[in-house]
Enzyme design. Structure first.
Site, PDB file in Angstrom:
ATOM      1  N   ASN A  25     -20.223  42.561  28.743  1.00  0.00           N
ATOM      2  CA  ASN A  25     -20.424  41.568  27.681  1.00  0.00           C
ATOM      3  C   ASN A  25     -19.859  40.193  28.032  1.00  0.00           C
ATOM      4  OD1 ASN A  25     -21.833  43.465  26.334  1.00  0.00           O
ATOM      5  ND2 ASN A  25     -20.219  43.998  24.875  1.00  0.00           N
ATOM      6  N   CYS A 122     -29.112  47.794  21.379  1.00  0.00           N
ATOM      7  CA  CYS A 122     -28.940  49.095  20.750  1.00  0.00           C
ATOM      8  C   CYS A 122     -29.347  49.078  19.282  1.00  0.00           C
ATOM      9  CB  CYS A 122     -27.480  49.516  20.878  1.00  0.00           C
ATOM     10  SG  CYS A 122     -27.085  49.988  22.553  1.00  0.00           S
TER      11      CYS A 122
END
Ligand code: EPU
Length: 451
Positions: A25, A122
């Site tokens: 990330n 997701c």
């Protein structure tokens, strides 16, 4: 589906040592930042994961030459010929990742327009992008939503602005940073996210020539500059992956050293890990963030034997307990004596995976109520976002279908902890965020195979 399955013979403790590389990330965002420079950037320790491939593809389509550097995991980005790409070319990446939304600011600065495909990522709730679009409009961008994606332009350039986020969103904070650094004038962002990955992105941008001040109380001030140059950066390690392997060690009564893991960014996790009854030792004796190669350590995590303790935890923005640590740890909590309570306050639908754990013998109930005192947006909106885990439960093997990245890893841990042979379908999704996870499982002595 059948070739995307892992057969897991569970019941063996994970034992050994693995290494985590640059945080997923952060790495993907630092790659986007390379677009803003007028000279090449070098990023080290880049993991081989799907998100990196998607961003690499998108950069390539926009004329950024991406090549492998001399060191394993090093990427070099040459942005000297940034150019437009066709919507058809860009749409090849539709639905594959959420990172493309962060191309808005850099492309507007470099080209005056941008096309962003439908996002992926997701399925852990609706994951809107309203904060991103509102911020971009504040900077002076026009945003046109079409069925094929987002068309943006900035006919009058981008200008600094004062903006307060309704919630300290990681992505929206990154959006503002990547746009404000080259916008004309000063931007003041209130209620910003301050996750370590954000601070590391700020370090990248500062290396490029940006002027960014992080004030107290989640206020970030950015003084726009006319030009940025390339950076050389070694990212912070992946603290989500590190915690995932720690949880796997605990759930399987094993012992795993995670090389590269750093204590400073994992303090909240380490506190909970110890409260549950797990043991750890910090083996990284280098100064924080850096130090000389050849002395690599990390954190060693193990189950000391005996029973684990139930805990109450609430996920939250930094410095709280990360939402991405929740799913792997819950598997270990099924082995703790008593009632554990988890209150998820970041995503409204991130407990669905517990159903699969129940089919394996866990005893987890989910509730719409807020089972904790952290301010939360979901209780009054009727989302099942709290869980009570009664343990210890003996887990048995099952056939599982992976729903998303972190839940997927938790399914994998459950299969490793359970007695018997499980089949885990959809495991390729785990490659989105866990580099070489099958090789790492083998290094840790797991009995897994592709049928
Ligand atoms: N939100 C909005 N509107 C927006 C943006 C966010 O309502 O415009 C809400 C979200 O729906 C969510 C909350 O704000 O309820 C927080 O979302 P945030 O924007 O912080 O998340 P993100 O930037 O989309 C990143 C990570 C996630 C991680 C979260 C929280 C990346 C690529 N993803 O997502 O990581 O869970 O921050 O820390 O950086 C993962 O790695 O598996 C993952 C999902």
């Amino acid at each position: 589906m059948t070739d995307d399955v892992l057969v897991v013979h569970g019941g063996t403790p994970l034992e050994g040592r693995i290494r985590v590389r640059g945080a997923k990330n952060l790495v993907s965002k630092a790659m986007v930042a390379a677009l803003l420079g007028d000279t090449p950037s070098r990023l080290f320790d880049v993991p081989r994961i799907r998100d990196v491939e998607v961003v690499r593809g998108l950069l390539g389509l926009h004329g950024v030459k991406v090549s492998d550097g001399d060191e394993e995991g090093e990427l070099v980005f040459d942005p000297s010929n940034v150019e437009s790409a066709s919507t058809d070319q860009i749409n090849v990446h539709a639905g594959s990742s959420r990172i493309p939304i962060l191309f808005c600011g850099p492309l507007l600065h470099r080209l005056g327009h941008a096309f962003i495909p439908d996002l992926g990522g997701c399925h852990i709730g609706p994951r809107p992008i309203d904060f991103h679009l509102q911020a971009l409009r504040e900077f002076g961008a026009t945003v046109d939503k079409t069925p094929e994606g987002l068309h943006l332009s900035a006919p009058n350039g981008l200008h600094g602005t004062k903006f307060a986020l309704p919630y300290p969103s990681v992505g929206a904070t990154e959006q503002v940073l990547l746009t404000a650094v080259m916008a004309e004038g000063v931007t003041e962002l209130r209620n910003a996210a301050v996750e370590p990955e954000i601070i590391d992105l700020i370090c990248v941008l500062q290396k490029m020539g940006a002027i960014i001040k992080v004030h107290t109380d989640r206020v970030i001030e950015i003084q726009g500059v006319k030009k940025l140059h390339g950076y050389t950066h070694r990212p912070i390690p992946d603290r989500i992956e590190a915690a995932s392997w720690a949880a796997a060690a605990l759930a399987t009564r094993g012992h795993v050293e995670v090389l590269g893991a750093q204590q400073a960014d994992m303090m909240t996790f380490l506190n909970i890990f110890r409260s549950v009854g797990g043991e750890y030792e910090v083996t990284d004796l280098r100064p924080p963030r850096g130090g000389s190669p050849g002395q690599e350590g990390g954190i060693r995590f193990w189950h000391p034997g005996g029973e684990l303790n139930a805990v109450a935890l609430e996920t939250d923005v930094h410095p709280g307990f990360m939402t991405d640590w929740q799913q792997p740890l819950v598997v270990a909590l099924t082995q703790a004596r008593g009632l554990s309570i988890v209150h998820e306050t970041v995503y409204e639908q991130r407990l669905g995976y517990t159903e699969a754990l129940n089919t394996m013998g866990a005893n987890i109930q989910v509730y719409r109520d807020c089972l904790g005192g952290t301010p939360c947006r979901f209780g009054r909106r009727n989302f099942k976002h709290s869980a009570v885990i009664a343990g210890p439960s003996k887990l048995h093997a099952a056939d599982l279908v992976i729903p998303d990245l972190r839940a997927g890893f938790s399914h994998l841990i459950a299969a490793l902890a359970a007695e018997g042979t499980s089949r885990v379908y959809g495991v390729d999704l785990i490659n989105r965020g866990y580099e070489d996870f099958e090789a790492k499982l083998a290094d840790l002595g797991a009995h897994v195979e592709r049928p």
